[in-house]
Design a protein around this motif. Sequence first.
Motif, PDB file in Angstrom:
ATOM      1  N   PHE A 314       0.558  -1.266   0.029  1.00 23.43           N
ATOM      2  CA  PHE A 314       0.090  -0.139   0.172  1.00 23.43           C
ATOM      3  C   PHE A 314       0.705   1.200  -0.033  1.00 23.43           C
ATOM      4  N   LEU A 315       2.003   1.278   0.743  1.00 26.61           N
ATOM      5  CA  LEU A 315       2.902   2.295   0.973  1.00 26.61           C
ATOM      6  C   LEU A 315       3.431   2.810  -0.431  1.00 26.61           C
ATOM      7  N   ARG A 316       3.853   1.303  -1.158  1.00 25.41           N
ATOM      8  CA  ARG A 316       4.395   1.732  -2.278  1.00 25.41           C
ATOM      9  C   ARG A 316       3.698   2.138  -3.372  1.00 25.41           C
ATOM     10  N   LYS A 317       2.394   1.721  -3.517  1.00 25.11           N
ATOM     11  CA  LYS A 317       1.335   2.191  -4.461  1.00 25.11           C
ATOM     12  C   LYS A 317       0.872   3.722  -4.337  1.00 25.11           C
ATOM     13  N   THR A 318       0.710   3.974  -3.037  1.00 26.62           N
ATOM     14  CA  THR A 318       0.611   5.585  -2.973  1.00 26.62           C
ATOM     15  C   THR A 318       1.595   6.647  -2.770  1.00 26.62           C
TER      16      THR A 318
END
Length: 421
Positions: A314-318
């Motif tokens: 999630f952190l990478r995607k956002t």
Amino acid sequence: MSSQPVQSRRIRHSLRNQICAVLISAILPYLVRLLFIDQQQQDFTGLHVTLVAAICGGLASVFSLRNLIRYPGTEAVSSILSITSLIYGAIAATFLFGRIDYVRAVLIGNYLLCVSLLFTEQVAGSARRQMRIAILEQGTARRFAASNIAWITVSDPAEPIIDVDAVTVDLRADLSDAWERRITELALVGVPVYHIKHLRESLTGMVELEHLAETSYGTLAPPYLYILCKRIIDTLIAGLILLIAFPIMIAVAVIIRMDSPGPAIFRQTRIGFRGRPFVVQKFRTMHVASSDPDSRSAAMTQTDDVRITRIGRFLRKTRIDELPQLINILRGEMSLIGPRPEAAVLSAWYEKEIPFYRYRHIVMPGVTGWAQINQGHVTNVEDVTTKLHYDFYYIRHLSPWIDMLIVLRTIMTMISGHGAK
């Protein structure tokens, strides 16, 4: 042959339509407001100020849009809302903080109408905007894949060239006298003639730097004045975002520690401005590695990498994992926008394999960049070479406009998650 290039007529026609759209969107809400006010008692100052601001905002939107869409891969239709919202938001903020009297309903009506009319004009004109380019297949000039281009091959200097937007040829080739006369005639009647390498660059967004002399500044260094202004803006924006996002960063750090064992912050040595190493900071998105963190394999992130944690995806995607790099920006080690800094071990490998690789260090590395939004994350040498061509394009065209475009497309990338691994 047509005495006037088709593309120049299209550009002027489109510009006239856009200016008309701006004037209509500014004047119509103004006139409607006049019908519903007391002509004897109403103070017209705020209304007149709003009209002037509406016209200026609309023209600024058109000017910005036309500067941005000259870069490859930019869709004017999808950029209209972002650009117009940014400019009208700045106008509203100026009115608010400057305590300037204005009519809110008129400004909002103008904004909505301006977006609608510019969008309609762009969609209506898209069908007639396919470029027709005549390619003189001399030297290395050959067709290449490019969207929205109709290629017309010309093999004989006496062959008629009718209704084209431009002509492209390898100007470094050993052209015959007949070809040189024909190219001169085309230029004299107003048909743009492009060197094939420059045309490929403008349509693909990449620069294949074969010689260091091919940089476009007359010197190997980009313009110092804009670099200085960019540094000041980076510091102000990074400081502001850090203040606003600090509570979020604390919460993310706690969640990372709860999700998997290890520190919340990942630190890695990367190569930055002028080839100097520095320690980049990011939120940890992977399980703590048992192998040497400075090895080449450990520095590479593969598609669907099994080392990535649940919260890490999630952190990478956002792109939330990039927030700690605001500290690197305040330290003067990074910029908001620029070529992505590579791990020191990978950078050393690429320098051995790829000519001119170190030239990308002529500008400050960035949290996001031109290669990042066009290509995403890569590691193998072949893809890194392509990425380098994107970096060279950014360095050559370094300006506020390409930086603004990168910001807008990065926001879209954060929403879609494209390029994350």
